[in-house]
Design a protein around this motif. Structure first.
Motif, mmCIF file in Angstrom:
data_model
loop_
_atom_site.group_PDB
_atom_site.id
_atom_site.type_symbol
_atom_site.label_atom_id
_atom_site.label_comp_id
_atom_site.label_asym_id
_atom_site.label_seq_id
_atom_site.Cartn_x
_atom_site.Cartn_y
_atom_site.Cartn_z
ATOM 1 N N VAL A 199 0.868 -1.175 0.000
ATOM 2 C CA VAL A 199 0.000 0.000 0.000
ATOM 3 C C VAL A 199 0.907 1.227 0.000
ATOM 4 C CG1 VAL A 199 -1.826 1.258 1.205
ATOM 5 C CG2 VAL A 199 -1.746 -1.253 1.311
ATOM 6 N N LEU A 200 0.721 2.107 -0.973
ATOM 7 C CA LEU A 200 1.551 3.303 -1.086
ATOM 8 C C LEU A 200 0.732 4.558 -0.840
ATOM 9 C CD1 LEU A 200 3.924 2.879 -4.176
ATOM 10 C CD2 LEU A 200 4.330 2.277 -1.799
ATOM 11 N N ASN A 201 1.344 5.534 -0.151
ATOM 12 C CA ASN A 201 0.751 6.860 -0.096
ATOM 13 C C ASN A 201 0.720 7.458 -1.499
ATOM 14 O OD1 ASN A 201 0.272 7.037 2.701
ATOM 15 N ND2 ASN A 201 2.409 7.603 3.094
ATOM 16 N N VAL A 202 -0.169 8.415 -1.711
ATOM 17 C CA VAL A 202 -0.323 9.019 -3.038
ATOM 18 C C VAL A 202 0.985 9.650 -3.506
ATOM 19 C CG1 VAL A 202 -1.478 10.873 -4.295
ATOM 20 C CG2 VAL A 202 -2.812 9.342 -2.840
ATOM 21 N N GLU A 203 1.694 10.328 -2.617
ATOM 22 C CA GLU A 203 2.968 10.940 -3.010
ATOM 23 C C GLU A 203 3.977 9.888 -3.442
ATOM 24 O OE1 GLU A 203 3.809 14.133 -3.447
ATOM 25 O OE2 GLU A 203 1.664 14.504 -3.143
ATOM 26 N N ASP A 204 3.946 8.727 -2.799
ATOM 27 C CA ASP A 204 4.866 7.659 -3.182
ATOM 28 C C ASP A 204 4.474 7.040 -4.527
ATOM 29 O OD1 ASP A 204 6.397 7.940 -0.866
ATOM 30 O OD2 ASP A 204 5.021 6.677 0.284
ATOM 31 N N CYS B 260 -19.131 11.115 -3.328
ATOM 32 C CA CYS B 260 -18.245 10.466 -4.291
ATOM 33 C C CYS B 260 -19.011 9.383 -5.032
ATOM 34 C CB CYS B 260 -17.028 9.864 -3.598
ATOM 35 S SG CYS B 260 -17.405 8.535 -2.437
ATOM 36 N N VAL B 261 -18.432 8.936 -6.127
ATOM 37 C CA VAL B 261 -18.999 7.850 -6.916
ATOM 38 C C VAL B 261 -18.993 6.572 -6.084
ATOM 39 C CG1 VAL B 261 -18.576 6.338 -8.895
ATOM 40 C CG2 VAL B 261 -18.408 8.822 -9.158
ATOM 41 N N MET B 262 -20.080 5.835 -6.153
ATOM 42 C CA MET B 262 -20.164 4.527 -5.504
ATOM 43 C C MET B 262 -19.998 3.472 -6.586
ATOM 44 S SD MET B 262 -20.560 5.652 -2.498
ATOM 45 C CE MET B 262 -20.928 4.186 -1.543
ATOM 46 N N ALA B 263 -18.786 2.932 -6.677
ATOM 47 C CA ALA B 263 -18.433 2.044 -7.781
ATOM 48 C C ALA B 263 -18.693 0.583 -7.430
ATOM 49 C CB ALA B 263 -16.962 2.236 -8.135
ATOM 50 N N ASP B 264 -18.892 -0.210 -8.463
ATOM 51 C CA ASP B 264 -18.942 -1.666 -8.300
ATOM 52 C C ASP B 264 -17.545 -2.251 -8.331
ATOM 53 O OD1 ASP B 264 -21.940 -2.273 -8.398
ATOM 54 O OD2 ASP B 264 -21.669 -1.025 -10.177
ATOM 55 N N ILE B 265 -16.686 -1.663 -9.161
ATOM 56 C CA ILE B 265 -15.288 -2.084 -9.287
ATOM 57 C C ILE B 265 -14.423 -0.837 -9.387
ATOM 58 C CG2 ILE B 265 -13.572 -3.235 -10.754
ATOM 59 C CD1 ILE B 265 -15.675 -5.194 -11.632
ATOM 60 N N THR B 266 -13.285 -0.872 -8.728
ATOM 61 C CA THR B 266 -12.279 0.178 -8.888
ATOM 62 C C THR B 266 -11.003 -0.467 -9.404
ATOM 63 O OG1 THR B 266 -13.187 1.547 -7.116
ATOM 64 C CG2 THR B 266 -10.897 1.931 -7.727
ATOM 65 N N VAL B 267 -10.533 0.007 -10.552
ATOM 66 C CA VAL B 267 -9.264 -0.447 -11.104
ATOM 67 C C VAL B 267 -8.225 0.603 -10.726
ATOM 68 C CG1 VAL B 267 -7.981 -1.150 -13.140
ATOM 69 C CG2 VAL B 267 -10.447 -1.525 -13.039
ATOM 70 N N THR B 268 -7.364 0.273 -9.782
ATOM 71 C CA THR B 268 -6.366 1.245 -9.326
ATOM 72 C C THR B 268 -4.997 0.863 -9.862
ATOM 73 O OG1 THR B 268 -5.743 2.552 -7.388
ATOM 74 C CG2 THR B 268 -5.698 0.153 -7.137
ATOM 75 N N MET B 269 -4.194 1.863 -10.168
ATOM 76 C CA MET B 269 -2.942 1.641 -10.878
ATOM 77 C C MET B 269 -1.744 1.514 -9.945
ATOM 78 S SD MET B 269 -4.447 1.566 -13.688
ATOM 79 C CE MET B 269 -6.103 2.061 -14.173
ATOM 80 N N LEU B 270 -0.880 0.594 -10.240
ATOM 81 C CA LEU B 270 0.410 0.351 -9.604
ATOM 82 C C LEU B 270 0.293 -0.308 -8.235
ATOM 83 C CD1 LEU B 270 2.414 3.607 -10.490
ATOM 84 C CD2 LEU B 270 2.170 1.495 -11.799
ATOM 85 N N ALA B 271 -0.496 0.270 -7.325
ATOM 86 C CA ALA B 271 -0.593 -0.290 -5.970
ATOM 87 C C ALA B 271 -1.828 0.248 -5.277
ATOM 88 C CB ALA B 271 0.663 0.068 -5.158
ATOM 89 N N LEU B 272 -2.185 -0.396 -4.191
ATOM 90 C CA LEU B 272 -3.281 0.088 -3.350
ATOM 91 C C LEU B 272 -2.890 1.406 -2.689
ATOM 92 C CD1 LEU B 272 -4.146 -3.292 -1.599
ATOM 93 C CD2 LEU B 272 -5.596 -2.107 -3.257
ATOM 94 N N LYS B 273 -3.917 2.229 -2.393
ATOM 95 C CA LYS B 273 -3.710 3.476 -1.656
ATOM 96 C C LYS B 273 -4.525 3.425 -0.371
ATOM 97 C CE LYS B 273 -2.958 4.484 -6.186
ATOM 98 N NZ LYS B 273 -3.363 3.616 -7.315
ATOM 99 N N PRO B 274 -4.079 4.115 0.689
ATOM 100 C CA PRO B 274 -4.765 4.001 1.989
ATOM 101 C C PRO B 274 -6.242 4.360 1.939
ATOM 102 C CG PRO B 274 -2.664 5.115 2.244
ATOM 103 C CD PRO B 274 -2.891 4.972 0.779
ATOM 104 N N GLY B 275 -6.584 5.410 1.194
ATOM 105 C CA GLY B 275 -7.968 5.877 1.173
ATOM 106 C C GLY B 275 -8.940 4.914 0.530
ATOM 107 N N LEU B 276 -8.439 3.971 -0.253
ATOM 108 C CA LEU B 276 -9.322 2.976 -0.861
ATOM 109 C C LEU B 276 -9.754 1.918 0.141
ATOM 110 C CD1 LEU B 276 -7.447 2.286 -4.241
ATOM 111 C CD2 LEU B 276 -9.026 4.141 -3.687
ATOM 112 N N LEU B 277 -9.038 1.804 1.255
ATOM 113 C CA LEU B 277 -9.222 0.678 2.178
ATOM 114 C C LEU B 277 -9.931 1.042 3.467
ATOM 115 C CD1 LEU B 277 -5.621 -0.793 1.802
ATOM 116 C CD2 LEU B 277 -7.661 -1.427 0.504
#
Length: 540
Positions: A4-9, A176-193
């Motif tokens: 899990v990476l911070n956004v800046e990372d 915010c949008v309430m999604a069924d699926i989120t495709v996130t790039m490179l790695a997970l981010k804290p706010g998604l979890l």
């Protein structure tokens, strides 16, 4: 484990990828193709797709996805707030112009009625409005577009992060949008979890985009690691018939007061249900007879108490003697904060047994350190495992933020590390509880799979502390990774709550219901992992 990476990372990881020869343009193409592929897999009947594009690189991903979907025979329409030629970002504008030249249809600055009609007719809506750099509240027209997406009833795929959600904090003050699926790039981010992210993201798919990504993400020093079941193999106790109540470890639970009788009972029963062979409950003598009638299998020891029905200073000697006879100790549930209970907590910090400090035990530490635990590292330095289990308000009190406690997973991780870095030892773990829980040690922060919302009930924290104490007892404190052991306890806790929901419903679960399901939850998790022989790898 998943990093899990911070956004800046994440931004630094993108730069690192360009240095190994993968251009920003190529990354955008790969992100768009990943989104398009996931959109196609959202059903067997994906024929019409609406893509809402913002004006930055997240929108650029959407334009690439539109062209990729059209090449697969899908009827695509891109909704954009301004004409593609007017986009200010060079790369996003180039992707938009290329898609238009390929024949992708656009809808520029639609009215609300036009947008609602388009979205309701689509099979899938792809959200590429606001990316990982977004924070605050969405502005027009995106605030209106978000409302339309959430009200359309169509399946929704968000690219990188649901628009309106902070990928760093998990906050969404303007919706915010309430999604069924989120495709996130490179790695997970804290706010998604955590926080709003748990509801908004739906299923999360990580698109690595390059074969070098794994190495680069690890080199970026992840802020945390999301655990998978096989990661718990080293801390799980294999089943064996060659045991008795002593070899399964013994737990001492110290707590309770005339005001809070139930908390230590729940913690002790949880320790027993989680597998400890022997549990002893030490409470003020004023309430010991009442408590004994509620726990027939657990011996209750009455401790000297004061006139208010709380443990007095005179109990320190008895508690220390009981601790020496136990494999692990839990202190805090229901004990309140007095000079007597603070003295008991202080004495247990000096003992040589694995120790879990929860609830008012933590508040006693705050009192001992004047709400500045990082300034008193010597208090926590010991030769046996120490686990602190604060929720966000308790964590705030420990680090001097009682008026503005941590309000996100990111801040939980930061403040837990402030405590750990001041101590500097490997025998300490902070289990920072919230909508997502982080088990933070010097080596790494481990994020267990979050439990259901039914855990948000009085007493569930007492149950978790009992499970952790039980796991420490069964392993005799000798574990390969204290944070991993605590994360496993959290998984058992969460799965037991899920089982209790099946019986009582998502809003009807009480802490005692979770306790009753602990044994079933432990067995169910163990069945998902095949313990290897000496020359085999674990299978999950």
């Amino acid at each position: 484990m998943q990093p899990v990476l911070n956004v800046e990372d994440i931004k630094r990881a993108e730069v690192a990828l360009t240095r190994v020869g993968i251009s920003v343009s190529e990354l955008m193409h790969r992100a768009g193709y990943a989104a398009a592929q996931e959109a196609l897999e959202m059903g067997d009947d994906v024929a019409n797709v609406a893509i809402l594009c913002g004006m930055g690189n997240n929108g650029g991903d959407g334009w690439v996805a539109a062209e990729a979907l059209q090449s697969r025979g899908v009827n695509v329409k891109v909704v954009t707030p301004i004409d593609p030629d007017e986009l200010s970002g060079d790369l996003a504008r180039q992707m938009a112009q290329r898609a238009v030249r390929a024949g992708v249809s656009t809808l520029v600055g639609p009215s609300r009625d036009e947008l609602e009609g388009l979205l309701s007719a689509a099979d899938v809506v792809v959200d590429c409005m606001l990316g990982t750099g977004f924070h605050g509240e969405p502005r027009a027209p995106f605030d209106i577009w978000i409302d339309c997406v959430n009200g359309c009833g169509t399946r929704v795929l968000s690219v990188d992060v649901p628009s309106g959600l902070s990928a760093q904090t998990g906050h969404a003050p303007g919706g915010c949008v309430m999604a069924d699926i989120t495709v996130t790039m490179l790695a997970l981010k804290p706010g998604l979890l955590a926080d709003r992210g748990r509801d908004a993201c739906g299923s999360i798919v990580v698109a690595p985009l390059a074969e070098q990504t794994e190495r680069i993400v690890v080199d970026a020093d992840p802020v945390a690691w999301r655990a998978d079941l096989e990661d718990y193999l080293d801390v799980m106790v294999p089943r064996s018939n060659s045991v008795d109540k002593f070899t399964r470890g013994s737990v001492l639970v110290v707590g309770g007061s005339s005001r809070f009788i139930g908390a230590p009972v729940m913690a002790a029963r949880a320790a027993a249900r989680a597998g400890a062979g022997y549990v002893t409950l030490a409470v003020p003598d004023a309430i010991a007879p009442i408590i004994q009638s509620h726990v027939l299998e657990i011996p209750v020891v009455g401790l000297p108490s004061d006139s208010g029905g709380t443990i007095s200073k005179e109990a320190c000697k008895t508690v220390s003697e009981l601790a020496e006879k136990s494999t692990s100790v839990l202190v805090g549930p229901g004990m309140t904060v007095t000079s007597g209970t603070t003295a008991v907590v202080s004495s247990l910090l000096s003992c040589d047994r694995p120790l879990v400090v929860d609830a008012d035990g933590l508040n006693c530490i705050s009192r001992l350190t004047s709400n500045a635990l990082p300034d008193f590292p010597e208090l926590l330095r010991r030769n046996a495992p120490l686990v602190l289990t604060p929720h966000r308000r308790e964590l705030g009190r420990l680090v001097g933020r009682q008026d503005n406690p941590p309000d996100s997973l990111s801040e939980q991780l930061e403040e837990a590390r402030n405590i750990l870095w001041s101590d500097g030892g490997s025998e300490l773990c902070v289990v920072a509880k919230g909508s997502a829980t982080a088990c933070v040690s010097v080596e790494r922060a481990v994020l267990p799979k979050p439990g259901p919302a039914s855990l948000a009930t009085a007493g569930s924290g007492d149950v978790l502390s009992g499970i952790i104490a039980s796991e420490l007892a069964q392993t005799y404190g000798r574990v390969n990774g204290l944070a991993v052991l605590c994360a496993f306890a959290c998984e058992v806790h969460g799965y037991a709550a899920a089982l209790a929901e099946q019986r009582y419903g998502s809003r009807g679960v009480m802490a005692t219901d979770i306790i009753d399901c602990l044994g079933l939850a432990s067995d169910a998790l163990a069945e998902h992992i095949e313990f290897p022989t000496d020359d085999e790898e674990p299978v999950a």
